[in-house]
Write a protein that holds these residues in place. Structure first.
Motif, mmCIF file in Angstrom:
data_model
loop_
_atom_site.group_PDB
_atom_site.id
_atom_site.type_symbol
_atom_site.label_atom_id
_atom_site.label_comp_id
_atom_site.label_asym_id
_atom_site.label_seq_id
_atom_site.Cartn_x
_atom_site.Cartn_y
_atom_site.Cartn_z
ATOM 1 N N THR A 90 -9.716 1.479 -8.503
ATOM 2 C CA THR A 90 -8.364 1.648 -9.058
ATOM 3 C C THR A 90 -8.098 3.269 -8.928
ATOM 4 N N PHE A 91 -8.836 4.106 -8.988
ATOM 5 C CA PHE A 91 -8.593 5.481 -8.941
ATOM 6 C C PHE A 91 -7.947 5.818 -7.600
ATOM 7 N N LEU A 92 -8.593 5.479 -6.337
ATOM 8 C CA LEU A 92 -8.249 5.413 -4.973
ATOM 9 C C LEU A 92 -6.954 5.016 -4.505
ATOM 10 N N ASP A 93 -6.859 3.766 -5.462
ATOM 11 C CA ASP A 93 -5.520 3.258 -4.995
ATOM 12 C C ASP A 93 -4.295 3.959 -5.756
ATOM 13 N N GLY A 94 -4.670 4.703 -6.561
ATOM 14 C CA GLY A 94 -3.565 5.209 -7.652
ATOM 15 C C GLY A 94 -3.599 6.845 -7.365
ATOM 16 N N MET A 95 -4.398 7.407 -6.498
ATOM 17 C CA MET A 95 -4.756 8.861 -6.387
ATOM 18 C C MET A 95 -3.529 9.666 -6.047
ATOM 19 N N GLU A 96 -2.512 9.083 -5.276
ATOM 20 C CA GLU A 96 -1.659 9.956 -4.557
ATOM 21 C C GLU A 96 -0.763 10.677 -5.893
#
Length: 379
Positions: A90-96
């Motif tokens: 979840t973090f990597l998918d929304g980190m931008e």
């Protein structure tokens, strides 16, 4: 001519108090040298309160809850693998969005250097913004995730984390380390320093007087880094304490007397190195904060192995065994409250041998490296 004050951003993971407590030691040194430090973390504010009060004009705190995913735990000693990997995805998918926020903040602050212990995203952002960065740690989270990643998709997530760590300019590596993948191929970017650790401020006698513990009575401190113990974890005076021993359970809750010799004390009200220095044995997990502080104060540790946490091997083999006193308590005995023989074994170790000495002033060298990197000096 005096050199200008440096503006330093210090990113600290909120997952595990040991990162924050050791970071405060280096931050204090940097502030004492006259530099400005902004702490970026989700760790509870009380850990930094002394810095904020002592250096009100040069120390600031940005409390950010979305900085890194960390490791989820089912209880004080068990990693929740499924939740950890779900959080990472979840973090990597929304980190931008977080990356853009931090890039704007770094530019706006005009940072001279970024320090990390040990989030990976700010390393990538600092490189993109053009700010040198330095990791100050004994492990990075890609190694932790890799040890519990079972599927190809999970391994792909770990690879994304590892890639971001490679953007860090240098690694300041502290004792108790494990392999840090981003730097294994770049040993020239690794600088080893002595132990970075908090030291006690009060004497053993002072602490015992405050807590009304006889000076000659044996005492065990039970601490699990902010995790509360349930009844099944051994929160039972008949099982926890050997005959004649006093016990302190560090807890997020208010002070409570559980029996005449066992009490729960609010960890937020106490400086943990003072409690460790006043104890004869500590019972806890192998986190950096606990391990470094028992080693620095010569107090034996009874540790409960943590399922699925790769950092533990480095702390046991590279810190506790050569420089401290350590006894392992099986998880089954921990949950059953069968602690007494391990506490007594640990207490007896101090009479049998003296461990190797270790330097405990790593913050001096770490701060020099941070300053030299920010000023563009050769390391």
């Amino acid at each position: 001519m005096d050199e200008k004050q440096l503006n330093i951003g210090f990113y600290i993971t909120g997952h595990g108090f040991g990162h924050a407590t050791r970071a405060t030691v280096t931050i204090h040194r940097l502030l004492t040298l006259g530099h400005r430090v902004t702490i970026i973390s989700s760790t509870p504010t009380f850990i930094y309160q002394d810095l904020l009060s002592t250096f009100p004009h040069t120390c600031a705190l940005r409390n950010i809850a979305t900085l890194d995913p960390g490791v989820a735990q089912k209880d004080a000693v068990t990693v929740d693998v499924d939740v950890t990997m779900d959080r990472l995805r979840t973090f990597l998918d929304g980190m931008e969005g977080v990356a853009q926020q931090e890039a704007e903040w770094m530019r706006g602050e005009g940072l001279d250097v970024v320090c990390l212990d040990a989030p990976f995203l700010p390393a990538r952002v600092a490189k993109e913004v053009g700010i040198p960065s330095v990791m100050i740690t004994n492990f990075t989270f890609d190694a932790i995730f890799d040890a519990i990643a079972l599927t190809p998709s999970d391994k792909a997530l770990v690879a994304r984390c590892a890639e971001m760590y490679t953007h860090t300019s240098y690694l300041i590596r502290i004792p108790g380390h494990i392999s840090i993948p981003a730097f294994t191929a770049h040993p020239s970017r690794i600088i080893d320093v002595p132990l970075i650790v908090r030291k006690s401020k009060l004497t053993r006698d002072n602490v015992r007087a405050i807590l009304d513990i006889p000076l000659t009575a044996p005492c065990v401190l039970i601490t699990f880094g902010g995790f509360e113990l349930s009844h099944s974890d051994g929160d039972n005076p008949q099982h926890v304490l050997p005959d004649g021993w006093y016990g302190l359970i560090a807890s997020p809750r208010a002070d409570t007397a559980l029996s005449r010799r066992l009490r729960r004390i609010c960890a937020e009200k106490w400086y943990m190195p003072d409690l460790i220095n006043a104890a004869d044995v500590v019972v806890g997990k192998c986190g950096y904060g606990t391990c470094s502080e028992v080693v620095a104060h010569g107090v034996p540790l009874v540790y409960v192995p943590r399922s699925g946490f790769a950092e533990e091997e480095g702390l046991v083999e590279n810190l506790m065994k050569p420089y401290g006193y350590a006894v392992q308590m099986p998880q089954r005995h921990f949950y059953e409250g069968r602690w007494e023989p391990y506490i007594l074994q640990a207490a007896a170790m101090k009479k049998k041998y003296t461990p190797r000495a270790i330097d405990c002033d790593g913050e001096v060298e770490a701060s020099r490296i941070v300053v030299d990197l920010a000023r563009g000096r050769r390391l």
